[in-house]
Design an enzyme around this catalytic site. Structure first.
Site, PDB file in Angstrom:
ATOM      1  CB  VAL A   1     -11.310   6.500 -12.709  1.00  0.00           C
ATOM      2  CG1 VAL A   1     -11.088   7.239 -14.012  1.00  0.00           C
ATOM      3  CG2 VAL A   1     -12.630   6.920 -12.072  1.00  0.00           C
TER       4      VAL A   1
ATOM      5  NE  ARG B   1      -5.549  -0.733  -7.970  1.00  0.00           N
ATOM      6  CZ  ARG B   1      -6.526  -1.557  -8.337  1.00  0.00           C
ATOM      7  NH1 ARG B   1      -6.662  -2.734  -7.778  1.00  0.00           N
ATOM      8  NH2 ARG B   1      -7.412  -1.176  -9.239  1.00  0.00           N
TER       9      ARG B   1
ATOM     10  CB  THR C   1     -14.087  14.810 -10.031  1.00  0.00           C
ATOM     11  OG1 THR C   1     -14.525  13.631 -10.702  1.00  0.00           O
ATOM     12  CG2 THR C   1     -15.208  15.830  -9.958  1.00  0.00           C
TER      13      THR C   1
ATOM     14  CB  CYS D   1     -18.598  10.252  -7.231  1.00  0.00           C
ATOM     15  SG  CYS D   1     -17.167   9.500  -8.024  1.00  0.00           S
TER      16      CYS D   1
ATOM     17  NE  ARG E   1     -12.095   4.475  -1.526  1.00  0.00           N
ATOM     18  CZ  ARG E   1     -11.563   4.874  -2.680  1.00  0.00           C
ATOM     19  NH1 ARG E   1     -10.480   5.620  -2.681  1.00  0.00           N
ATOM     20  NH2 ARG E   1     -12.105   4.537  -3.822  1.00  0.00           N
TER      21      ARG E   1
HETATM   22  N1  LIG Z   1     -14.872   5.945  -8.645  1.00  0.00           N
HETATM   23  C1  LIG Z   1     -15.779   6.558  -9.384  1.00  0.00           C
HETATM   24  O1  LIG Z   1     -16.919   6.121  -9.485  1.00  0.00           O
HETATM   25  C2  LIG Z   1     -15.453   7.795 -10.148  1.00  0.00           C
HETATM   26  C3  LIG Z   1     -16.276   8.160 -11.218  1.00  0.00           C
HETATM   27  C4  LIG Z   1     -15.982   9.299 -11.922  1.00  0.00           C
HETATM   28  C5  LIG Z   1     -14.891  10.076 -11.552  1.00  0.00           C
HETATM   29  N2  LIG Z   1     -14.118   9.711 -10.494  1.00  0.00           N
HETATM   30  C6  LIG Z   1     -12.959  10.553 -10.179  1.00  0.00           C
HETATM   31  O2  LIG Z   1     -11.814   9.904 -10.664  1.00  0.00           O
HETATM   32  C7  LIG Z   1     -10.699  10.150  -9.804  1.00  0.00           C
HETATM   33  C8  LIG Z   1     -10.103   8.839  -9.345  1.00  0.00           C
HETATM   34  O3  LIG Z   1     -11.070   8.153  -8.565  1.00  0.00           O
HETATM   35  P1  LIG Z   1     -10.959   6.595  -8.250  1.00  0.00           P
HETATM   36  O4  LIG Z   1     -12.268   6.219  -7.656  1.00  0.00           O
HETATM   37  O5  LIG Z   1     -10.463   5.862  -9.435  1.00  0.00           O
HETATM   38  O6  LIG Z   1      -9.831   6.601  -7.123  1.00  0.00           O
HETATM   39  P2  LIG Z   1      -9.179   5.323  -6.418  1.00  0.00           P
HETATM   40  O7  LIG Z   1      -8.940   5.718  -5.028  1.00  0.00           O
HETATM   41  O8  LIG Z   1      -9.958   4.098  -6.730  1.00  0.00           O
HETATM   42  O9  LIG Z   1      -7.784   5.102  -7.160  1.00  0.00           O
HETATM   43  C9  LIG Z   1      -6.820   6.024  -7.291  1.00  0.00           C
HETATM   44  C10 LIG Z   1      -5.456   5.345  -7.469  1.00  0.00           C
HETATM   45  O10 LIG Z   1      -4.527   6.405  -7.623  1.00  0.00           O
HETATM   46  C11 LIG Z   1      -3.350   6.071  -6.915  1.00  0.00           C
HETATM   47  N3  LIG Z   1      -2.635   7.305  -6.623  1.00  0.00           N
HETATM   48  C12 LIG Z   1      -2.866   8.243  -5.670  1.00  0.00           C
HETATM   49  N4  LIG Z   1      -1.980   9.245  -5.780  1.00  0.00           N
HETATM   50  C13 LIG Z   1      -1.157   8.944  -6.824  1.00  0.00           C
HETATM   51  C14 LIG Z   1      -0.065   9.584  -7.420  1.00  0.00           C
HETATM   52  N5  LIG Z   1       0.367  10.756  -6.980  1.00  0.00           N
HETATM   53  N6  LIG Z   1       0.542   8.983  -8.463  1.00  0.00           N
HETATM   54  C15 LIG Z   1       0.111   7.781  -8.929  1.00  0.00           C
HETATM   55  N7  LIG Z   1      -0.933   7.119  -8.405  1.00  0.00           N
HETATM   56  C16 LIG Z   1      -1.578   7.705  -7.370  1.00  0.00           C
HETATM   57  C17 LIG Z   1      -3.834   5.330  -5.698  1.00  0.00           C
HETATM   58  O11 LIG Z   1      -2.828   4.501  -5.162  1.00  0.00           O
HETATM   59  C18 LIG Z   1      -5.016   4.532  -6.272  1.00  0.00           C
HETATM   60  O12 LIG Z   1      -4.622   3.241  -6.682  1.00  0.00           O
HETATM   61  C19 LIG Z   1     -11.229  11.029  -8.688  1.00  0.00           C
HETATM   62  O13 LIG Z   1     -11.021  12.366  -9.001  1.00  0.00           O
HETATM   63  C20 LIG Z   1     -12.717  10.730  -8.691  1.00  0.00           C
HETATM   64  O14 LIG Z   1     -13.467  11.809  -8.191  1.00  0.00           O
HETATM   65  C21 LIG Z   1     -14.368   8.570  -9.795  1.00  0.00           C
END
Ligand SMILES: NC(=O)c1ccc[n+]([C@@H]2O[C@H](COP(=O)([O-])OP(=O)(O)OC[C@H]3O[C@@H](n4cnc5c(N)ncnc54)[C@H](O)[C@@H]3O)[C@@H](O)[C@H]2O)c1
Length: 427
Positions: free
Chosen positions: A15, A38, A118, A258, A329
């Protein structure tokens, strides 16, 4: 710098990275991630999520950092860290609260913190705000403002980039909402929907995915019933789909972080309020059971064909949680694999996109080459990556042994392409 000022994005995953890159085309943006790996790989131009190409990443003005100090001076900070569930399927806010504690140390009065992760309705104000207040010594709603804007991207779906999806935006007050509508409006072409409150925007996101989860669960249940009757679900859905108001959902594996996770955020909140959801949780149970159901069906078909389980050659095509993404995952293909192992079978698993080191580290399995898929007694076509479509149906059929079984989980193949000696089964 423009009127909106410097923007910070916290968490550069599926995201956060596309969002930060999109904002960096119009604004000064700092992207912060706690993962050193990362940060290093992104700086080298490599995005493992494959959402942003190396060329785009190298051309972007986005500043990528592993130091939270670099967020100082950001007027708006957007939080996109993961919000998973724990082993008991309860919301795990630890990434979010860690991010809030870090942000609290670097924000100045007047900052706006926007959450895209989310969460359940109420979490931004009840869970996040107190942590920022404690770390910053500032007061939510007075010294800093909160916002919420749910992310709707669909990883692997290049037809719907972030700019082309209507963005729901909410703010703690009218002025914050105006600022955020302007901010997101600067990159989103599809339009901005101003939600009346942060809770409304939070709820909108979880129910979008809960609705999908329930509809897929219904299709999965229908596929089990069709199987007992001895009719093909895909044919039933094709016939029913000719009605104008029939919803186009299909049976399948619901994995990822999700659709299979977000409903638990909603049910956790409902339970906090003294209501025990029935439909949502039963949908979750059905969808979570599909991996072992498919594996058991494979075992039954083998037994019916008189094939000893012990030396059966079983192959699984696809490991990621859905097609055309590298993300393993919460993949429900793992459930198929594990259930087959319980029967003493050691399936070959191939995936063109999954990282083999991650598969080994996280799931303890070694990915096989597609060339190893020969004389397979049961071929489980689990994830319909474009790679397999490009390989072509004849090549997939050729992997199956004489009188073998083909399990086409998503009915991705034309049955006309099959050899007559093959037993075909799909959800
Ligand atoms: N992937 C999807 O399709 C999608 C779609 C809509 C919403 N979301 C929501 O968006 C959010 C993020 O999802 P994602 O898929 O991008 O996650 P992700 O796991 O791909 O990436 C998250 C990133 O955040 C970093 N991170 C974790 N803790 C941190 C912190 N305290 N400070 C800074 N960086 C930190 C991690 O190292 C990672 O690189 C979630 O809540 C998810 O439910 C995801």
């Amino acid at each position: 710098m423009n009127a909106i000022g410097k923007i910070g994005v916290v968490g550069l995953g599926y995201v956060g990275l596309p969002l930060a890159v999109a904002f960096a085309r119009k604004h000064d943006v700092v992207g912060f991630d706690v993962s050193k790996v990362r940060v290093a790989t992104l700086r080298e131009g490599h995005d493992y999520t494959q959402e942003i190409s190396p060329e785009e990443l190298k051309a972007s003005k986005l500043i990528i950092t592993g130091s939270v100090e670099d967020l100082r001076g950001c007027g708006i900070i957007i939080v996109t860290v993961p919000t998973p569930v724990d082993e008991s399927c309860r919301p795990d806010f630890s990434n979010l609260t860690d991010a809030c504690a870090a942000i609290g140390k670097v924000i100045a009065p007047g900052a706006i913190i926007v959450f895209e992760s989310t969460v359940y309705p109420g979490a931004t104000e009840e869970v996040c705000a107190p942590v920022i207040e404690a770390a910053s010594g500032l007061k939510s709603g007075a010294d800093f403002k909160l916002g919420y804007s749910p992310e709707r991207i669909n990883p692997g779906d290049k037809a719907h980039p972030i700019e082309a999806i209507v963005k729901v935006v909410a703010g703690q007050d009218a002025a914050t909402l105006d600022t955020l509508a302007e901010l997101y409006g600067s990159i989103i072409h599809a339009g901005i929907h101003r939600a009346s409150s942060i809770r409304v925007a939070e709820a909108a996101k979880v129910i979008e995915n809960t609705q999908r989860d329930i509809n897929i669960a219904l299709m999965n249940e229908i596929s089990k019933i069709c199987d007992l009757i001895g009719i093909r679900t895909s044919e039933v859905l094709a016939a029913a789909g000719t009605k104008w108001n029939f919803l186009k959902f299909y049976p399948g594996l619901v994995g990822g972080h999700c659709i299979g996770v977000d409903p638990y955020y909603l049910t956790a909140k409902a339970e906090q309020m003294g209501y025990h959801p029935e439909v949502i949780l039963s949908g979750r149970r059905i969808n979570d059971s599909m991996g072992s159901y498919i594996a058991q069906r494979a075992v039954k078909l083998l037994a019916m064909a008189g094939h000893p389980l012990k030396d059966a050659r079983v192959g699984i095509l696809g490991l990621t949680f859905k097609e055309n993404v590298p993300d393993i995952r919460n993949s429900k293909v793992e459930d198929i694999y594990r259930e087959l192992c319980e029967f003493g079978i050691r399936p070959l698993v191939h995936d063109p996109l999954a990282d083999s080191a991650a598969a080994h580290r996280e799931l303890g399995l070694t990915l096989a080459d597609v060339e190893a898929f020969k004389d397979i007694d049961v071929l489980i076509y689990a994830v319909s990556h474009d790679f397999y479509a490009a390989l072509g149906a004849p090549a997939i059929v050729d992997m199956v042994a004489q009188n073998g079984i083909l399990i086409d989980v998503k009915s991705a193949m034309q049955t006309a392409a099959l050899r007559s000696d093959i037993s075909y089964w799909s959800l």
